[in-house]
Each structure stands twice: as C-alpha cells, then as structure tokens.
Write an enzyme that holds these catalytic residues in place. Structure first.
Site, PDB file in Angstrom:
ATOM      1  N   MET A   1       0.856  -1.130   0.064  1.00 12.59           N
ATOM      2  CA  MET A   1      -0.097   0.132   0.048  1.00 12.59           C
ATOM      3  C   MET A   1       0.766   1.216   0.029  1.00 12.59           C
ATOM      4  O   MET A   1       0.385   2.329   0.520  1.00 12.59           O
ATOM      5  CB  MET A   1      -0.991  -0.097   0.985  1.00 12.59           C
ATOM      6  CG  MET A   1      -1.814  -1.290   1.123  1.00 12.59           C
ATOM      7  SD  MET A   1      -3.363  -0.909   1.953  1.00 12.59           S
ATOM      8  CE  MET A   1      -2.694  -0.893   3.585  1.00 12.59           C
ATOM      9  N   GLY A   2       2.359   1.137  -0.487  1.00 12.09           N
ATOM     10  CA  GLY A   2       3.094   2.114  -0.675  1.00 12.09           C
ATOM     11  C   GLY A   2       3.625   2.523   0.838  1.00 12.09           C
ATOM     12  O   GLY A   2       3.526   1.981   1.838  1.00 12.09           O
ATOM     13  N   ALA A   3       4.040   3.850   1.000  1.00 16.26           N
ATOM     14  CA  ALA A   3       4.842   4.393   2.037  1.00 16.26           C
ATOM     15  C   ALA A   3       5.829   3.498   2.559  1.00 16.26           C
ATOM     16  O   ALA A   3       5.917   2.844   3.703  1.00 16.26           O
ATOM     17  CB  ALA A   3       3.827   4.790   3.212  1.00 16.26           C
ATOM     18  N   LEU A   4       6.780   3.209   1.513  1.00 20.30           N
ATOM     19  CA  LEU A   4       7.460   1.947   1.535  1.00 20.30           C
ATOM     20  C   LEU A   4       8.890   2.282   2.494  1.00 20.30           C
ATOM     21  O   LEU A   4       9.153   3.542   2.744  1.00 20.30           O
ATOM     22  CB  LEU A   4       8.184   1.628   0.084  1.00 20.30           C
ATOM     23  CG  LEU A   4       7.205   1.360  -0.982  1.00 20.30           C
ATOM     24  CD1 LEU A   4       8.077   0.895  -2.339  1.00 20.30           C
ATOM     25  CD2 LEU A   4       6.154   0.121  -0.599  1.00 20.30           C
TER      26      LEU A   4
ATOM     27  N   GLY B   1      11.456  -2.630   5.191  1.00 20.44           N
ATOM     28  CA  GLY B   1      10.815  -4.122   5.095  1.00 20.44           C
ATOM     29  C   GLY B   1      10.224  -4.419   3.886  1.00 20.44           C
ATOM     30  O   GLY B   1      10.478  -5.463   3.415  1.00 20.44           O
ATOM     31  N   HIS B   2       9.800  -3.429   3.186  1.00 19.90           N
ATOM     32  CA  HIS B   2       9.410  -3.593   1.826  1.00 19.90           C
ATOM     33  C   HIS B   2      10.550  -3.965   0.789  1.00 19.90           C
ATOM     34  O   HIS B   2      10.351  -4.931  -0.047  1.00 19.90           O
ATOM     35  CB  HIS B   2       8.409  -2.482   1.381  1.00 19.90           C
ATOM     36  CG  HIS B   2       7.050  -2.205   1.949  1.00 19.90           C
ATOM     37  ND1 HIS B   2       7.073  -0.935   2.675  1.00 19.90           N
ATOM     38  CD2 HIS B   2       6.112  -2.804   2.191  1.00 19.90           C
ATOM     39  CE1 HIS B   2       5.743  -0.926   3.227  1.00 19.90           C
ATOM     40  NE2 HIS B   2       5.171  -2.135   2.723  1.00 19.90           N
TER      41      HIS B   2
ATOM     42  N   GLN C   1     -10.305  -2.733   2.294  1.00 17.67           N
ATOM     43  CA  GLN C   1      -9.859  -3.437   3.411  1.00 17.67           C
ATOM     44  C   GLN C   1      -9.832  -2.455   4.656  1.00 17.67           C
ATOM     45  O   GLN C   1      -9.401  -3.191   5.620  1.00 17.67           O
ATOM     46  CB  GLN C   1      -8.428  -4.224   3.285  1.00 17.67           C
ATOM     47  CG  GLN C   1      -7.277  -3.081   3.327  1.00 17.67           C
ATOM     48  CD  GLN C   1      -5.913  -3.891   3.096  1.00 17.67           C
ATOM     49  OE1 GLN C   1      -5.885  -4.254   1.659  1.00 17.67           O
ATOM     50  NE2 GLN C   1      -5.062  -3.981   3.769  1.00 17.67           N
TER      51      GLN C   1
ATOM     52  N   VAL D   1      11.334  -6.978   9.182  1.00 20.91           N
ATOM     53  CA  VAL D   1      12.443  -6.248   9.411  1.00 20.91           C
ATOM     54  C   VAL D   1      12.367  -5.246  10.297  1.00 20.91           C
ATOM     55  O   VAL D   1      11.086  -4.565  10.695  1.00 20.91           O
ATOM     56  CB  VAL D   1      12.905  -5.260   8.050  1.00 20.91           C
ATOM     57  CG1 VAL D   1      13.917  -4.475   8.271  1.00 20.91           C
ATOM     58  CG2 VAL D   1      13.001  -6.556   7.267  1.00 20.91           C
TER      59      VAL D   1
ATOM     60  N   ARG E   1       2.967   2.639   9.103  1.00 22.02           N
ATOM     61  CA  ARG E   1       2.231   3.473  10.149  1.00 22.02           C
ATOM     62  C   ARG E   1       3.254   4.084  11.128  1.00 22.02           C
ATOM     63  O   ARG E   1       2.775   5.105  11.824  1.00 22.02           O
ATOM     64  CB  ARG E   1       1.207   2.658  10.931  1.00 22.02           C
ATOM     65  CG  ARG E   1       0.092   2.170   9.997  1.00 22.02           C
ATOM     66  CD  ARG E   1      -0.629   1.241  10.971  1.00 22.02           C
ATOM     67  NE  ARG E   1      -1.515   0.519   9.878  1.00 22.02           N
ATOM     68  CZ  ARG E   1      -2.760   0.739   9.597  1.00 22.02           C
ATOM     69  NH1 ARG E   1      -3.363   1.681  10.330  1.00 22.02           N
ATOM     70  NH2 ARG E   1      -3.312  -0.179   8.929  1.00 22.02           N
TER      71      ARG E   1
END
Ligand code: PAF
Length: 280
Positions: free
Chosen positions: A30-33, A36-37, A61, A176, A187
């Site tokens: 969902m972006g805001a990488l 971890g991504h 969701q 991570v 978040r």
C-alpha cells in the site's frame, strides 16, 4: 523501471515478459515503503527475472474511514526506493481503475479471521482477499512476497491460494526491525517523537514474554503480566495480546513444538494502531 497506472498497460508489459519465458515476482503493497518492503523486493529480484511492486491503498480493507484517509501516500519517494532496489515495474492504479465497479463478492476465511486482526477489524480480510486475488489475476506472478509481520494476513493468503488454486508460490520474509527493535511499518511515520520513543516497548515486552514462555511459565500468567506491562507504560491502549498456534491462529493453553507458536500483539499508541509478533 516503468510505472503503470492501468491494468491494460501492465498486462501488455507482462504478456511480453511471459512470452519470453520470464519469471515474475509480485510484491503487493500500500506504499509508504520502508526497508521491510525493500527486503521483499530484494528477495524477488534474486529469484525472478521481473519484479513488479503494486502500490494501492485498498479502501475495501479499511473499516475505519479515518485510518484510510490518514494512510500515508508517498508515491514519488516510493518509486525512487524501488528503482534503487532494482524493481522493474510499479503498478499504481487509481481506485476506479482497480475497482471499475464496487466488488459484490465477499470472502470469508472462517476461523482464520475470527481472531485478532479479523475480530478487531471486521471485513478487513475480505478486502485483503479481494485485492490480492485481483492483483494475482492481473500480474500472474510465479512468486508473491509478503512479510511475516502480518502473520494473520499470510495465513489468509496461503488459504486463498489453496482455495482458488492460484498457480504461484508464496514467499514469506522475516520482519525487518529498527535498531531499537520496533517492527518497520508504514504507520510508524505517523508517530510523534514521544510515541516513537515509546514504541520499542512493544518488541521488548513481546521478547520478554517469549523468553518466559520458553522457560516454561504458564501462558495465561505470561500474557497477563505482559498486558500489565503495557498498561503500566500508560500510552498504549492494547487491542489484543495472544499466544496462538501459527497454523490455526487460535489461542493455545500449552506451547506446541518449536516454530509452531506465536505471540501476537495489536496496540494503539496515541491514534496509531501497531501490530507485531514473534514466532518461536
Ligand atoms: O499488507 C499490505 O500492505 C496490504 O494488506 C496488501 C497485502 C498490499 C493488500 O492491500
């Protein structure tokens, strides 16, 4: 790296790759990488010819409109990180492109979603199941990458793949963490300085509880003590803290064999809801 906003243009690009027998890795996000991504991108780049990252804040969701509104959207910075990591294609559709019509289908994952995230966020896994199925059908990946931090999501997606016979391999990558132990999450950037300083207690309390359990202390006693520690810090509003079997996700009274147990937590810190888990 190419950025696609329409299903049609992404399909044309991927048809070409498939016609040359290229393997495709998909990382739904969902972006805001964050790092971890990027660890998921790294894993895909190693294992596939073509890596596709989808960036789509999926309204279906979210059961909390404010959470959806406040979800960070940072497409430009995300694309820079992805390009640097060697990603080949980004799929960033609008809501209208992803859902030309509001989906009528509903998905229910039974006992897998009656606990933890599913119990606290009714309809959440219906939305995850729908969007992930659409992404699998659009991108037709050979491998799909998800993080262990979303333990329940991983179980639901495993079941989705089995039940709908998606022809792909699910790859689950470890959580991570920041150097202070806080699990990386999109978040986290919504935490103010004070909340950010408090957030590492989540990992500390989980780790201490895990050690106690491994020493043979009673599950009920350990969870009650961990809940007490969260309460004593004051800024946390605990949603759940459970020791579960990682296959069924149901709470357990006694530990199973090594690797089959998880301690899972969801807590609000100020207005931000954070989750974490440890498998042991
Ligand atoms: O984990 C997430 O970021 C989302 O739930 C996912 C899998 C991208 C579906 O929207």
């Amino acid at each position: 790296m190419e950025v696609f906003t329409s299903v049609k243009s992404l399909r044309i690009f991927l048809d070409q790759q498939l016609s040359h027998q290229k393997t495709i890795g998909l990382i739904p996000t969902m972006g805001a990488l964050h790092e971890g991504h990027i660890s998921l991108i790294d894993a895909s780049v190693k294992e596939n010819d073509i890596t596709v990252c989808s960036i789509f804040v999926n309204p279906v969701q979210f059961n909390n409109p404010e959470d959806l509104l406040k979800y960070p959207r940072t497409l430009e910075a995300d694309c820079q990180m992805l390009e640097k990591a060697g990603c080949d294609a980004v799929f960033a559709p609008s809501v209208e492109e992803m859902y030309p019509e509001p989906p009528l289908l509903t998905m229910n994952f039974g006992a897998l979603e009656n606990v933890m995230e599913g119990a606290s966020r009714p309809g959440h896994f219906n939305g995850v199941g729908i969007v992930v199925s659409r992404l699998f059908n659009i991108a037709r990946p050979h491998h799909a990458y998800f993080g262990q931090k979303d333990l329940q999501q991983v179980s639901v997606i495993k079941r989705l793949i089995t039940d709908l016979a998606f022809d792909l391999k699910l790859v689950v990558c470890p959580t991570v963490r920041e150097t202070d132990g806080l699990a990386m999450s999109s978040r986290n950037r919504r935490l103010n300085d004070e909340e950010r300083n408090t957030a590492p207690y989540i990992y500390q309390i989980l780790s201490a509880a895990k050690e106690e359990l491994l020493r043979g202390r009673d599950i009920w006693e350990v969870t009650a003590a961990a809940q007490g520690r969260f309460a004593a810090i004051g800024s946390f509003t605990l949603d759940y803290l459970e020791v579960v079997d990682i296959k069924t996700l149901q709470p357990i009274q006694e530990l199973g064999p090594e690797g089959s147990n998880a301690i899972c937590v969801a807590t609000f810190l100020g207005p931000v809801r954070l989750i974490d888990n440890l498998i042991f």
